[in-house]
Write a protein that holds these residues in place. Structure first.
Motif, PDB file in Angstrom:
ATOM      1  N   MET A   1       0.496  -5.830  -9.943  1.00  0.00           N
ATOM      2  CA  MET A   1       1.252  -6.787  -9.134  1.00  0.00           C
ATOM      3  C   MET A   1       1.495  -8.043  -9.946  1.00  0.00           C
ATOM      4  SD  MET A   1      -1.643  -8.195  -6.450  1.00  0.00           S
ATOM      5  CE  MET A   1      -1.994  -6.535  -5.853  1.00  0.00           C
TER       6      MET A   1
ATOM      7  N   TRP B   1       1.775 -12.187  -9.528  1.00  0.00           N
ATOM      8  CA  TRP B   1       1.511 -13.334  -8.655  1.00  0.00           C
ATOM      9  C   TRP B   1       1.812 -14.598  -9.443  1.00  0.00           C
ATOM     10  CZ3 TRP B   1      -3.721 -14.738  -5.848  1.00  0.00           C
ATOM     11  CH2 TRP B   1      -3.424 -15.549  -4.752  1.00  0.00           C
TER      12      TRP B   1
ATOM     13  N   GLN C   1       3.489 -18.070  -2.458  1.00  0.00           N
ATOM     14  CA  GLN C   1       4.081 -16.815  -1.997  1.00  0.00           C
ATOM     15  C   GLN C   1       3.069 -15.683  -2.172  1.00  0.00           C
ATOM     16  OE1 GLN C   1       7.140 -16.694  -0.616  1.00  0.00           O
ATOM     17  NE2 GLN C   1       7.370 -18.904  -0.956  1.00  0.00           N
TER      18      GLN C   1
ATOM     19  N   TRP D   1       5.400  -5.168  -9.514  1.00  0.00           N
ATOM     20  CA  TRP D   1       6.286  -6.024 -10.299  1.00  0.00           C
ATOM     21  C   TRP D   1       5.700  -6.275 -11.685  1.00  0.00           C
ATOM     22  CZ3 TRP D   1      10.009 -10.278  -8.600  1.00  0.00           C
ATOM     23  CH2 TRP D   1      10.778  -9.857  -7.510  1.00  0.00           C
TER      24      TRP D   1
ATOM     25  N   ARG E   1       3.404  -9.790  -5.503  1.00  0.00           N
ATOM     26  CA  ARG E   1       4.462  -8.783  -5.439  1.00  0.00           C
ATOM     27  C   ARG E   1       3.971  -7.489  -6.099  1.00  0.00           C
ATOM     28  NH1 ARG E   1       9.444 -10.979  -4.143  1.00  0.00           N
ATOM     29  NH2 ARG E   1       9.573 -13.265  -4.204  1.00  0.00           N
TER      30      ARG E   1
END
Length: 300
Positions: A10, A12, A17, A23, A20
């Motif tokens: 992921m 970050w 937020q 990603w 993700r």
């Protein structure tokens, strides 16, 4: 220039937020040129080198706002008894057993070890404060050579002080000035700033000169500020005011100042720092080790 994809479990990149999942990012030279889902990155950069990091979370690297790389050499030095307070820590241990014994060779070895620790900890940018009164001139260039080899972004300074002699203090200021100029001439990830120690090891004229040199070169100034009760007591006895008020009366405070420690601060001093836009870094572990106390971070 070739592109490298780093595909993590992921990404970050923004703590405001949520992370993700699935990603990664694309790196070209020294720039992140894209972020996105793995499939999108592969499609956009079909010839890129791929680093499979699907067991890792990709985040921005950490910044260490205050380091003494040579401090790793203090680890394991035997003591007959623990220092009785902040001043004995300096006078009986830190100055005679560490800083006054530093040579170029020891500075290089310490920097090498400290850079390894930073890389392993996810730190890629740091500010370092070196005090080695018997290793100048040239001490900062020794550090810079090591930092460059590790590929870190380093802001390096020499902690100029008159505790040895006025002449040695001048050498310290010149060490910073020359290093700032050298870094600007060659470019890269390493830069310098102006640095002096404290009000109790530096005269008023010396402090004014440090700020003047910084202004001439357009760089920030760093100093240790009220790390323990000693400096406020010293300033109160010598100048009739606490350290922040003393600096404010000199007219030197502003956004160009980085003050470290800031442990023994009263409400009036905190208000002045905020009003002048002074930047503060605090070191809780170090402050506990020397018995200085805790910086009033919530109040600041």
């Amino acid at each position: 220039m070739s592109v490298t994809l780093i595909l993590g479990q992921m990404l970050w990149a923004d703590t405001t937020q949520p992370p993700r999942p699935g990603w990664g990012l694309a790196v070209e030279g020294d720039r992140v040129v894209a972020t996105g889902p793995h499939a999108d990155l592969r499609a956009r950069f079909p010839t890129a080198t791929v680093v499979e990091a699907t067991d890792c979370v990709i985040t921005p690297a950490f910044v260490n706002a205050h380091h003494h790389m040579y401090g790793v050499l203090a680890h394991g030095i035997p003591l007959e008894a623990a220092p009785a307070g902040f001043w004995p820590f300096l006078e009986e241990f830190w100055w005679p057993r560490v800083e006054d014994r530093l040579t170029h060779e020891l500075i290089a070895a310490a920097a090498d070890w400290a850079c390894l620790e930073m890389v392993r900890s996810g730190i890629t940018t740091f500010y370092d404060c070196l005090e080695a009164p018997y290793a100048i001139p040239g001490a900062l260039e020794v550090e810079a050579t090591v930092v460059h080899r590790w590929g870190l972004r380093g802001v390096l300074s020499f902690e100029a002080t008159e505790r040895v002699s006025a002449e040695n203090g001048d050498l310290g200021l010149r060490e910073n000035a020359d290093f700032i100029a050298a870094c600007r001439a060659r470019g890269g990830l390493i830069s310098g700033l102006m640095c002096f120690h404290t009000t109790f090891t530096c005269s008023t004229d010396f402090i004014r000169r440090a700020f003047a040199l910084a202004t001439e070169r357009g760089v920030k100034v760093h100093m240790h500020l009220s790390e323990g009760t000693y400096e406020p007591e010293h300033c109160q006895a010598r100048f009739g005011v606490r350290p922040v008020v003393y600096y404010d009366r000199l007219g030197v405070l502003g956004p160009h100042v980085l003050a470290s420690q800031c442990v023994q601060m009263d409400a009036g001093e905190i208000a002045i720092l905020a009003q002048r836009g002074v930047h503060v870094s605090h070191q809780p572990l170090s402050n506990c080790e020397v018995g200085g106390g805790f910086a009033p971070v919530p109040e600041m």
